[in-house]
Each structure stands twice: as C-alpha cells, then as structure tokens.
Design an enzyme around this catalytic site. Structure first.
Site, PDB file in Angstrom:
ATOM      1  N   GLU A 267      20.471  26.318   6.016  1.00 45.25           N
ATOM      2  CA  GLU A 267      20.582  26.642   7.378  1.00 45.25           C
ATOM      3  C   GLU A 267      19.698  28.213   7.243  1.00 45.25           C
ATOM      4  O   GLU A 267      19.163  28.931   8.146  1.00 45.25           O
ATOM      5  CB  GLU A 267      22.300  27.298   7.852  1.00 45.25           C
ATOM      6  CG  GLU A 267      22.819  25.900   7.466  1.00 45.25           C
ATOM      7  CD  GLU A 267      23.043  25.853   9.029  1.00 45.25           C
ATOM      8  OE1 GLU A 267      22.006  25.604   9.963  1.00 45.25           O
ATOM      9  OE2 GLU A 267      23.359  24.615   8.992  1.00 45.25           O
TER      10      GLU A 267
ATOM     11  N   GLU B 234      26.119  28.403  24.561  1.00 43.50           N
ATOM     12  CA  GLU B 234      24.845  27.110  24.822  1.00 43.50           C
ATOM     13  C   GLU B 234      24.678  26.578  26.146  1.00 43.50           C
ATOM     14  O   GLU B 234      24.398  24.998  25.974  1.00 43.50           O
ATOM     15  CB  GLU B 234      25.559  26.368  23.466  1.00 43.50           C
ATOM     16  CG  GLU B 234      24.961  25.159  23.031  1.00 43.50           C
ATOM     17  CD  GLU B 234      24.407  24.736  22.020  1.00 43.50           C
ATOM     18  OE1 GLU B 234      24.954  25.269  20.762  1.00 43.50           O
ATOM     19  OE2 GLU B 234      24.435  23.099  21.133  1.00 43.50           O
TER      20      GLU B 234
ATOM     21  N   HIS C 113      20.241  19.350  13.329  1.00 38.76           N
ATOM     22  CA  HIS C 113      21.620  18.558  12.916  1.00 38.76           C
ATOM     23  C   HIS C 113      22.220  17.691  14.353  1.00 38.76           C
ATOM     24  O   HIS C 113      22.804  16.666  13.259  1.00 38.76           O
ATOM     25  CB  HIS C 113      22.743  19.837  13.871  1.00 38.76           C
ATOM     26  CG  HIS C 113      22.986  21.342  13.272  1.00 38.76           C
ATOM     27  ND1 HIS C 113      21.815  21.985  12.598  1.00 38.76           N
ATOM     28  CD2 HIS C 113      23.966  21.581  12.150  1.00 38.76           C
ATOM     29  CE1 HIS C 113      22.071  22.565  11.699  1.00 38.76           C
ATOM     30  NE2 HIS C 113      23.472  23.176  11.934  1.00 38.76           N
TER      31      HIS C 113
ATOM     32  N   ARG D 297      20.379  28.663  22.628  1.00 32.85           N
ATOM     33  CA  ARG D 297      21.557  28.631  21.531  1.00 32.85           C
ATOM     34  C   ARG D 297      21.804  27.175  21.130  1.00 32.85           C
ATOM     35  O   ARG D 297      21.422  27.216  19.420  1.00 32.85           O
ATOM     36  CB  ARG D 297      22.550  28.884  22.200  1.00 32.85           C
ATOM     37  CG  ARG D 297      23.770  28.804  20.697  1.00 32.85           C
ATOM     38  CD  ARG D 297      24.654  29.458  21.001  1.00 32.85           C
ATOM     39  NE  ARG D 297      25.808  29.196  19.295  1.00 32.85           N
ATOM     40  CZ  ARG D 297      27.115  29.812  19.279  1.00 32.85           C
ATOM     41  NH1 ARG D 297      27.729  30.468  20.488  1.00 32.85           N
ATOM     42  NH2 ARG D 297      28.126  29.867  18.060  1.00 32.85           N
TER      43      ARG D 297
ATOM     44  N   HIS E 115      27.070  19.282   4.366  1.00 40.75           N
ATOM     45  CA  HIS E 115      26.541  19.990   5.246  1.00 40.75           C
ATOM     46  C   HIS E 115      25.161  20.510   6.125  1.00 40.75           C
ATOM     47  O   HIS E 115      24.578  19.363   6.231  1.00 40.75           O
ATOM     48  CB  HIS E 115      27.586  20.730   6.792  1.00 40.75           C
ATOM     49  CG  HIS E 115      26.627  21.406   7.816  1.00 40.75           C
ATOM     50  ND1 HIS E 115      26.239  20.569   8.968  1.00 40.75           N
ATOM     51  CD2 HIS E 115      26.106  22.434   8.548  1.00 40.75           C
ATOM     52  CE1 HIS E 115      26.126  20.779   9.755  1.00 40.75           C
ATOM     53  NE2 HIS E 115      25.248  22.565   9.536  1.00 40.75           N
TER      54      HIS E 115
ATOM     55  N   LYS F   1      21.259  34.926  14.169  1.00 39.49           N
ATOM     56  CA  LYS F   1      22.478  34.274  15.195  1.00 39.49           C
ATOM     57  C   LYS F   1      22.855  35.278  16.084  1.00 39.49           C
ATOM     58  O   LYS F   1      23.478  35.035  17.547  1.00 39.49           O
ATOM     59  CB  LYS F   1      22.868  34.288  14.481  1.00 39.49           C
ATOM     60  CG  LYS F   1      24.364  33.136  14.711  1.00 39.49           C
ATOM     61  CD  LYS F   1      24.264  31.931  14.408  1.00 39.49           C
ATOM     62  CE  LYS F   1      25.078  31.067  15.233  1.00 39.49           C
ATOM     63  NZ  LYS F   1      26.537  30.028  14.312  1.00 39.49           N
TER      64      LYS F   1
ATOM     65  N   LYS G  61      31.538  30.336  17.965  1.00 42.68           N
ATOM     66  CA  LYS G  61      31.709  28.313  17.959  1.00 42.68           C
ATOM     67  C   LYS G  61      32.939  28.022  16.856  1.00 42.68           C
ATOM     68  O   LYS G  61      33.371  27.740  15.775  1.00 42.68           O
ATOM     69  CB  LYS G  61      30.421  27.290  17.604  1.00 42.68           C
ATOM     70  CG  LYS G  61      30.342  27.021  19.304  1.00 42.68           C
ATOM     71  CD  LYS G  61      29.014  26.495  18.356  1.00 42.68           C
ATOM     72  CE  LYS G  61      27.574  26.198  18.979  1.00 42.68           C
ATOM     73  NZ  LYS G  61      26.683  24.872  18.883  1.00 42.68           N
TER      74      LYS G  61
ATOM     75  N   HIS H 107      24.531  15.420  11.527  1.00 42.97           N
ATOM     76  CA  HIS H 107      25.486  14.704  12.032  1.00 42.97           C
ATOM     77  C   HIS H 107      25.596  13.097  11.507  1.00 42.97           C
ATOM     78  O   HIS H 107      27.012  12.703  11.550  1.00 42.97           O
ATOM     79  CB  HIS H 107      26.383  15.206  12.967  1.00 42.97           C
ATOM     80  CG  HIS H 107      26.390  16.544  13.846  1.00 42.97           C
ATOM     81  ND1 HIS H 107      26.148  17.840  14.511  1.00 42.97           N
ATOM     82  CD2 HIS H 107      26.585  17.728  12.846  1.00 42.97           C
ATOM     83  CE1 HIS H 107      26.692  18.639  14.755  1.00 42.97           C
ATOM     84  NE2 HIS H 107      27.026  18.396  13.018  1.00 42.97           N
TER      85      HIS H 107
ATOM     86  N   ASN I  33      20.608  23.515  16.239  1.00 42.91           N
ATOM     87  CA  ASN I  33      20.924  22.627  15.905  1.00 42.91           C
ATOM     88  C   ASN I  33      19.595  22.253  15.720  1.00 42.91           C
ATOM     89  O   ASN I  33      19.942  20.664  15.022  1.00 42.91           O
ATOM     90  CB  ASN I  33      21.583  22.202  17.351  1.00 42.91           C
ATOM     91  CG  ASN I  33      22.820  22.548  17.703  1.00 42.91           C
ATOM     92  OD1 ASN I  33      23.459  22.994  16.856  1.00 42.91           O
ATOM     93  ND2 ASN I  33      22.975  22.736  19.109  1.00 42.91           N
TER      94      ASN I  33
ATOM     95  N   ARG J  48      47.712  30.348  23.033  1.00 43.66           N
ATOM     96  CA  ARG J  48      46.656  31.155  24.078  1.00 43.66           C
ATOM     97  C   ARG J  48      45.665  31.599  23.943  1.00 43.66           C
ATOM     98  O   ARG J  48      45.094  32.388  24.844  1.00 43.66           O
ATOM     99  CB  ARG J  48      47.619  30.792  25.186  1.00 43.66           C
ATOM    100  CG  ARG J  48      47.926  29.273  26.133  1.00 43.66           C
ATOM    101  CD  ARG J  48      48.315  29.609  27.322  1.00 43.66           C
ATOM    102  NE  ARG J  48      48.939  28.508  28.677  1.00 43.66           N
ATOM    103  CZ  ARG J  48      50.333  28.653  28.115  1.00 43.66           C
ATOM    104  NH1 ARG J  48      50.782  29.830  28.066  1.00 43.66           N
ATOM    105  NH2 ARG J  48      50.514  27.796  28.643  1.00 43.66           N
TER     106      ARG J  48
END
Lengths: 361, 361
Positions: A184, A236, A247, A240, A264, A226, A142, A251, A244, A120
């Site tokens: 990026e 997000e 993206h 934030r 990517h 960032k 993330k 994706h 993306n 955990r």
C-alpha cells in the site's frame, strides 16, 4: 512525535505516530475520566498489547471492557460483528460508549462498522497494529465486513475520533505482513507521488529492517496523502477512487483463493502489476515504468504474478462485482506515469485478460 | 394528493399520500428509465401489491428485481438482512442501484439499514403499507434491525429519497394492525399537538372505518409533525427523543414477550399509559388527562394495561438498555399536558415500578 490531521469540518481528527504511545494515557484522548469503552481486538494481538492499553486507559480513569475475536480475514463477517453487539448489550454499553479497534485492518474495519451501527452510531478510536492498517485502512472512515460474494460489500463511511499509531507494534509484526503493508505504501507512490516512489527506491531496505526514523517518515507521508485525498472526496465520488489501484484485480484474487490465503497487500501487489500491464497494453504507460514497479515490489518481498492456479477468465466475474462498476462496465484505476493515475471506464475484457496473462508465472 | 416535504438540505425528500399511487409510474420518482432497483417485501404483501408496483416500475423503464422475506418482527435481524445482500450481489446490483421497501415497519427498517450498508450506501425509497409505518417509521431516516438483547439496537440514520403512501393499502390491513398504527397517531397528539388530540377524539370512529378524507388528513398531519421534528433534530440529540413517548416501556414489553407477540403499537399504547402514570405520580400530569388518554386508546381498540404475565420488576433490565439511557440512569419521555411533553432524567426506579403497577389488570 509525527502528527497528521484529517480535515473534515466538525469531524476532523488527529493521527499521532510515535514509538511507545500505548504506554502513555494521553495517547487515548478524547477519552477522559468517567468514560466507558470497549476494546475490540483479536487473539493474536491481545496477549501482546491488550494489558498495556488497558493499564493506560485505567490510569486515565476510563471504565474499560474488552473482547478478543478470532484472528483472520475470514472472521470479518456480520455474524462475528454480532458477537461484538452481544458483548456491548450484555455489559450495558450505552450510546455514550467508545469502541477502540486494537488490531490490523480486519479489526479496524469490523470495529468501525460496529461503532457506526451500534445504537445507530457511537464514538470509536483506531489503534492500528499492522503497517497496512497504519498507512491505509485506519485513516479515512471506510468501514466494512465481507460477504461470501464480495469483499467489503457491507459497511459505512464512519470517521474515527482519533488514530493512535505506536511504531513499536511493528517489531512483533510477521515479515510477510510487513511486506503486505509496503504494497500500500508503494501504491501511494505510483498513484500520486513520484517523490515518494523515488524515496522508496532509496529506502526500501531501511523500511524492511524497521529503521525507526525511516518508518516514522514513511507512515506520516502515507497518512498525509490519504488524509488529503479523503478531505477532498470523503465518499469516493472522485479522486478517492485512485486509492483502489490494483484492488479490483486484488479483490478477485482474495475472493477466488479464499479470504486470508493471499494477504491483502500481496493481492494488491500482483493487482498493481496487472493494472500497469493493462495501461501499457492501452498505450498509456511505459514498459520501463512497469519494470520499475515490479523491481520495487520484488525488493519488498511481494508477488508480481497472480496465483498459479487462477486463469485470467476467473478474475472477471469477481471484478464485475467491484463497487466502481457502473451499469455492468468495468472501471479500473490505471497508472499513466509513476506518480500519476486515472480512473478508466469501459476497458475491454480482452485487454484485461491479456494483461492478466502477462502476469502468469 | 397530500404532500409533505422533509427538509434536510441536500437530503430533503417528498412524502406523497393518495389512494391509487401504486398504479401510477410517476409515484416512484426519482427512479427513471434505465435505473436498476430491488424491491424488498414480505410474503404477506407480495401477493397483494408486488405485481402492481412492478408493472408501474416497468412502465417507467426500470430494471426491477424483487425479494420476499418472511413476515414478522422476529425476522428483523442481521441474518435476514444478509439474504438481501446475497440477492443484491448474486444479481450484480452496483452502487447505483435503488432499494424499495414495500411493506410495514419491519420491511422499512431492515431495507433502510440494508440500503445504508450495501456498498456503504445506495439510494432507497420507502413504500409503507401499514398505518404505523406510514405515520412513523417510514419518515425520518431511522433504520435498524433487532438484537436478541434489544430492539433496534443495530442500525443507521439514513434518509430515503422519497416516501410513497397509497391509502388503498389500508383496506387489506388487519384491524389489529390498524389499531397499532393509531397508537402512534395518538402519541403525536399527546406529545406535541393538543388540536390533533381533540380532532382524534372527534374522528377516531371515522379513522377506524377507513374514511378516506379523514385518513388522508390524519396521515398528512402526522407526517408534518414527524418531518418538522426530524428537520430540527435529525440524530436525536434533543426534541426528537419526544417521539419515544411510551417506547421505553413498550420495548420492554416487546422484548419480554418475544418480538411479534405484542404488536409495536399495542406495546406503545400500554407504555404511554405507564408514562402518563409516572408523570402523574411525579405530580407533573393530571389524573383527568390520564383518563382522556386511556379513553381514546380504548376507542381505538388498544390495550391500556401491560401483559398480565409481566411483573413490574421485569421491565427494568430491558428499560436500562434503552438508547436514551445515559451513565446507567433511566431517561423517560413524560407528558406534562395533552400536547406537551419532556425528557426527564434520573426517574427513580420505585416511581416507575409504581406506575407500572397502576397499569396491571
């Protein structure tokens, strides 16, 4: 040395950027003598840097263990994560262990989620070795693995205890991956920082040839942007989401082509052009700025078109699985000017299809 | 209706306890009309309660989806979790979905960790159907799956939005599982509440025969204790560890015998006797209180011995993997009196071996 702090209350952490950090035991604080740690790396990075990092940690008095995973986005899965857990349990790592992610975004994302989940939650340190992970995925907490039906669909928000960026790593990075990272970098300019975009137009060649001063500045500036975005919106719920840009389209390309076939950053580059074309069709972005984006991407050796084999209709089902989707409606990040962007809900599918059509070869 | 609030700032949530809650749409707040939800249940519970819960949610205007997993601790794994993610992605569940755990501790733990991880976190509601999960695992936000090398080794701290306890569920609960739940009830008495222990000595027969008033009081009292411990120490850095009385021994039994062969509460019952014997050997717990504990466990039809086939030495490797272990040293929860307990570090292995030896048949 360049240094940036991600400010998140008790969970604040430093990013240090310099050539040669791997050889300096002090780089790996907050680890200290007597601590136990597992380095998670991959089969490409291990022969290049694992020994150096292990030696520095041993000098610090850390009890170091390591595991090398196969290299590639297709291994960013729950079942590969399970092999990390097996290693931790076989070697009796307790809740006081530290995971060290030594590699690119795949290793960082998978190791971060492993650290979030093992018992955990245990401490972890990001040691990103690709430009992409240095400017983007290693900062901000993330973490995730992929599912066959969607990228980064299983994960956690989980912050590292520190980020260690050794600029020397970029010397062994394949040129195609360097370009992928620059996608990026260019993204930060488009969404939030017109000055950075201008600077990139002047310095893209220096970056492509790994000029150390230019690269150090560039990485620090991207980490600053960032860090400030993450500090303002860790989970997000707002600003934030701008990170993306490109993206949602990207994706779709990665998922349709099979993870790892398009890098990517390459998919994000094509996706940013599609987002810019969408904004242009909606009347909120200038044609001349679309051209500026495309010119800079081309100079960074990045694609400005989608894959030839992929029809516009093939993007939509993937795009509807995007995490920004609400109540079945597409929400896209769209530029409004160079250095400015917005999240736009309810974009009609036919506009998106036309924009993708503008990006066919 | 009995009601308890778990106080955790913005993440506070209610536990409601009453016979017949499944038939009342209002039980499932904060869900509301227009929301989407996935019920995760198992093949035993689905034929008993799934239709009732679905009908109530549909009356509320919720778009309900469901998946039934195979029943058993051996299915609390990462790979079964992956089937939940597949269902969510196939049916386009977004970040605004809600997972509903309808079942016992296995379903609650697995669904909770799925909710924590899906798209880095979606809302979830606990609907525990066993006494064990009602008094223990559904409250407090510990979620996890098992690894072949250790129980609950992969998970997250992730709080539900509410807990809905319908006392009618206990009527279909096998007697062996009812007893398993009573082990955790008795645990609360031993570690923190001498009055509850006394009350249990007077009322254990009423609980065994499902007297509604006694059961409602008992579950509320256990939830109150659990809620106050969790509010004081959400991430188990202190007092929360006391809730693990008997669990370090018990997890060793479960792991060695194969998950699911000994029920969790059965293993914890034997483990609590072993902990009590350890404390007695260390001179910090009275023989007469060991006997009181054993008598109450026997009246609840619970074991006070370990498995015949398991030698004391077989416990140690499992126990060293316990999450409380620090720097390779055993840390155990030990009673100091009925209603009082402590976490004790550095307990010598031979004392533990002798204590287990006292519990052989």
């Amino acid at each position: 040395m360049e240094r940036v702090t991600v400010i998140l209350g008790e969970r604040s952490y430093p990013i240090t950027i310099e050539a040669g950090l791997f050889n300096d035991p002090a780089s790996f604080l907050p680890l200290q003598s007597g601590d136990k740690a597992l380095i998670v790396t991959n089969s490409t990075i291990a022969p290049l840097y694992l020994d150096t990092v292990v030696k520095s940690l041993e000098k610090l008095g850390v009890n170091v263990d390591s595991v090398a995973l196969p290299d590639g986005e297709q291994y960013k899965t729950l079942s590969v994560m399970d092999t990390v857990f097996s290693r931790l349990l076989e070697n009796n790592h307790g809740r006081d262990t530290t995971l060290i992610a030594l590699g690119g975004g795949v290793i960082g994302d998978l190791t971060g989620f492993s650290a979030a989940s093992y018992q955990r939650g245990v401490r972890f340190i990001q040691v990103p070795t690709t430009l992409l992970s240095q400017v983007d995925s290693s900062v901000g907490g993330k973490t995730a693995v992929n599912h066959p039906l969607g990228k980064n669909m299983i994960g956690a928000f989980y912050q590292p205890a520190s980020v260690v960026i050794d600029l020397n790593c970029l010397k062994t990075l394949p040129k195609r991956e360097l370009s992928s990272g620059l996608a990026e970098v260019i993204k930060y300019g488009i969404i939030l920082d017109a000055d950075l975009f201008d600077w990139l137009e002047d310095n893209i060649d220096a970056l492509m040839s790994l000029d150390e001063k230019a690269m150090g500045y560039c990485i620090r500036r991207c980490c600053e942007i960032k860090a400030s975005v993450v500090a303002a919106d860790e989970h997000e719920n707002g600003v934030r989401a701008l990170l993306n840009l490109g993206h949602t389209f990207g994706h779709a390309i990665e998922a349709e082509m099979g993870y790892g076939n398009w890098l990517h950053g390459e998919a994000v580059a094509a996706g940013m052009v599609m987002a810019a074309e969408t904004a242009r069709l909606l009347g909120s972005f200038e044609q001349t700025d679309v051209e500026r984006i495309k010119r800079l991407l081309v100079r960074a050796n990045l694609p400005v078109h989608g894959p030839e084999s992929m029809k516009p209709e093939a993007y939509i089902p993937h795009m509807l699985r995007d995490k920004k989707t609400l109540a079945g409606k597409l929400r896209l990040v769209l530029p409004t000017a160079i250095g400015q962007s917005e999240v736009k809900g309810g974009v009609a599918h036919d506009v998106v299809l036309s924009a993708i059509g503008c990006c066919l070869i």
